[in-house]
Design an enzyme around this catalytic site. Sequence first.
Site, short mmCIF file in Angstrom:
data_model
loop_
_atom_site.label_atom_id
_atom_site.label_comp_id
_atom_site.label_asym_id
_atom_site.label_seq_id
_atom_site.Cartn_x
_atom_site.Cartn_y
_atom_site.Cartn_z
N THR A 195 0.82 -1.22 0.00
CA THR A 195 0.00 0.00 0.00
C THR A 195 0.85 1.27 0.00
O THR A 195 0.64 2.16 -0.82
CB THR A 195 -0.90 0.02 1.26
OG1 THR A 195 -1.59 -1.22 1.35
CG2 THR A 195 -1.92 1.15 1.19
N HIS A 230 17.47 29.26 15.35
CA HIS A 230 16.60 30.32 14.82
C HIS A 230 16.92 30.55 13.34
O HIS A 230 18.09 30.54 12.97
CB HIS A 230 16.85 31.62 15.60
CG HIS A 230 16.13 32.79 15.00
ND1 HIS A 230 14.77 32.97 15.16
CD2 HIS A 230 16.57 33.80 14.21
CE1 HIS A 230 14.40 34.07 14.51
NE2 HIS A 230 15.48 34.59 13.91
C1 LIG Z 1 -4.15 6.88 0.65
C2 LIG Z 1 -3.27 6.42 1.78
C3 LIG Z 1 -2.29 7.24 2.26
C4 LIG Z 1 -1.46 6.83 3.30
N1 LIG Z 1 -0.51 7.68 3.76
C5 LIG Z 1 0.29 7.30 4.78
C6 LIG Z 1 1.31 8.15 5.26
O1 LIG Z 1 1.50 9.25 4.77
N2 LIG Z 1 2.10 7.71 6.27
C7 LIG Z 1 1.92 6.47 6.83
O2 LIG Z 1 2.66 6.12 7.74
N3 LIG Z 1 0.96 5.64 6.39
C8 LIG Z 1 0.14 6.02 5.39
N4 LIG Z 1 -0.80 5.17 4.92
C9 LIG Z 1 -0.93 3.83 5.54
C10 LIG Z 1 0.17 2.91 5.02
O3 LIG Z 1 0.16 2.90 3.62
C11 LIG Z 1 -0.04 1.51 5.57
O4 LIG Z 1 -0.17 1.60 6.97
C12 LIG Z 1 1.12 0.59 5.25
O5 LIG Z 1 1.35 0.52 3.87
C13 LIG Z 1 0.82 -0.80 5.80
O6 LIG Z 1 1.80 -1.67 5.40
P1 LIG Z 1 1.68 -3.22 5.67
O7 LIG Z 1 3.08 -3.66 5.83
O8 LIG Z 1 0.76 -3.53 6.77
O9 LIG Z 1 1.01 -3.86 4.38
P2 LIG Z 1 0.72 -3.36 2.90
O10 LIG Z 1 1.64 -2.28 2.51
O11 LIG Z 1 -0.71 -3.13 2.76
O12 LIG Z 1 1.16 -4.64 2.05
C14 LIG Z 1 0.51 -5.84 2.11
C15 LIG Z 1 0.87 -6.66 0.88
O13 LIG Z 1 0.38 -7.98 1.03
C16 LIG Z 1 -0.12 -8.42 -0.22
N5 LIG Z 1 -1.11 -9.49 0.06
C17 LIG Z 1 -2.30 -9.35 0.69
N6 LIG Z 1 -2.90 -10.55 0.80
C18 LIG Z 1 -2.08 -11.46 0.22
C19 LIG Z 1 -2.16 -12.85 0.01
N7 LIG Z 1 -3.20 -13.56 0.47
N8 LIG Z 1 -1.16 -13.46 -0.64
C20 LIG Z 1 -0.08 -12.75 -1.08
N9 LIG Z 1 0.06 -11.43 -0.91
C21 LIG Z 1 -0.94 -10.78 -0.26
C22 LIG Z 1 -0.73 -7.18 -0.83
O14 LIG Z 1 -0.82 -7.29 -2.23
C23 LIG Z 1 0.26 -6.11 -0.40
O15 LIG Z 1 1.27 -5.92 -1.36
C24 LIG Z 1 -1.63 5.54 3.86
C25 LIG Z 1 -2.61 4.68 3.35
C26 LIG Z 1 -3.42 5.11 2.33
C27 LIG Z 1 -4.46 4.17 1.82
#
Ligand SMILES: Cc1cc2nc3c(=O)[nH]c(=O)nc-3n(C[C@H](O)[C@H](O)[C@H](O)COP(=O)(O)OP(=O)(O)OC[C@H]3O[C@@H](n4cnc5c(N)ncnc54)[C@H](O)[C@@H]3O)c2cc1C
Length: 468
Positions: free
Chosen positions: A40, A440
Amino acid sequence: MTSYDTIIIGTGQAGPALARRLAGTGMKIAIVERGRFGGTCVNTGCTPTKTLVASAYAAHVARRAADYGFTTGGNVKVDMKRVKARKDYVAGLSNRGVERSLKKLENCRVYEGHARFVSPREIQIGTEVLGSDRIFINVGGRAAVPEIPGLDQVEYFINSTMMDVDFLPRHLLVLGGSYIGLEFGQMYRRFGSEVTIIEIGPRLIPREDEDVSEAVAGFLAREGIALRLNAKCLGLSKTGDEIMMRLQCGDGTPEIRGSHPLIATGRRPNTDDLGLERAGVQRDSRGFIEVDDELRTNVPGIWALGDCNGRGAFTHTSWNDFEIVAANLLDGDRRRVSDRIPAYALYTDPPLGRAGMTEAEVRKSGRQALVGKIAMEDVSRAFEKGETEGFMKILVDANTKEILGASFLGVSGDEAIHCVLDAMYAKAPYTVLQRAMHIHPTVSEFIPTILGDLAPLPEPAAQRSAAA
Ligand SMILES: Cc1cc2nc3c(=O)[nH]c(=O)nc-3n(C[C@H](O)[C@H](O)[C@H](O)COP(=O)(O)OP(=O)(O)OC[C@H]3O[C@@H](n4cnc5c(N)ncnc54)[C@H](O)[C@@H]3O)c2cc1C
């Protein structure tokens, strides 16, 4: 079945880093990704949205050219194809970087496909079955789309499909006045769209303090964004080339029209199609995988990291999950989730940097507290930059001098907040920061000033009027 020392499902923020650490010890690793490498943050979250926010900011400053003493030679017009191309370039670098680094990682095999548990020790991807005594789940989350009558009959955006937009929506109807909705709303207003933000609650970003919500609503409204608070979306329909949204609301018209709805009403974990029931892994009522303080699930040998465990919803919390697991498994260093201090930012312009408790949480805790606050118009750096929206607020414990929390809504608030956050990690009394000499002119130089001018937390307005 192919056996591995470790299997990692998902290449979000925690998975790839963990793969690198574990592969470095000589373990045989399998990592599985069903979508885009990097998850994400890299593809549809932080990286692309902050790249778009940067374009929107540049357009905004260009429109304010006269304030700074220059001209731009006419109306500022945004070329959305080029804005998107810039975003794709920046996000693409990260996405390809994660993919490349995993694919060339020694001791690591990358599988592309959807993984599901078939037992507590096995997962299946297509026809292949992989087995391991150690499985890490890092599957992240996706937009939660509420059931609204007519929504399935109209075209609508969520955060991920917004990434494909290379045109200017005439009028964006943003459903949800929280972090994601506000970032998209402000950036599209600055690109040139009309924007209406529809929020069911009485104020924007309801998890923040009321003064924060009020200040954010103020600067968004001054940029020409229409805010509909206390407004529940009852249904959507298409009339001609317009989308009509019906609202249940106290004030304002019960129908609004726009060109494109964006649903930004929250996130849900990707745990519904993972075969967790076959592994016996427990989820809570909202679908988050239940974990202990070291991110272990109820099934020995299975961990859950990142957004899917409900213990954080940020890139830095997912990364911190990786650090906790690696420290416990490899370094003999007992790190825990409960050691971390809540911290995050909202990337409106100006941004909101947050650390620790809000004022509302401090009040609820019953602690005797002191508060210090300064308006950004009294901060010389903000004044010099011509960006004076917002304020900085710090709360401390009156008895122990512990720093309890801070909200910095203002230019550089996302950076300056780290002064406070790091002092909180150091468990330093606020007097240490109060006596520090800061540079500053910076926004941070006012932190000692705020702390030198603390006052008892006033009673909330409601309690005051009840007492009277
Ligand atoms: C619009 C938006 C803006 C954001 N801005 C910020 C920000 O500025 N700062 C911040 O800290 N956070 C931000 N976030 C939140 C941040 O993006 C997430 O908290 C973070 O990416 C979470 O990472 P993760 O490691 O949990 O998993 P993710 O990054 O969601 O990755 C999970 C991965 O697992 C894969 N997957 C899922 N199920 C399966 C499966 N069954 N088999 C194989 N692969 C699978 C998916 O395809 C994905 O690639 C934002 C989110 C959004 C939606």
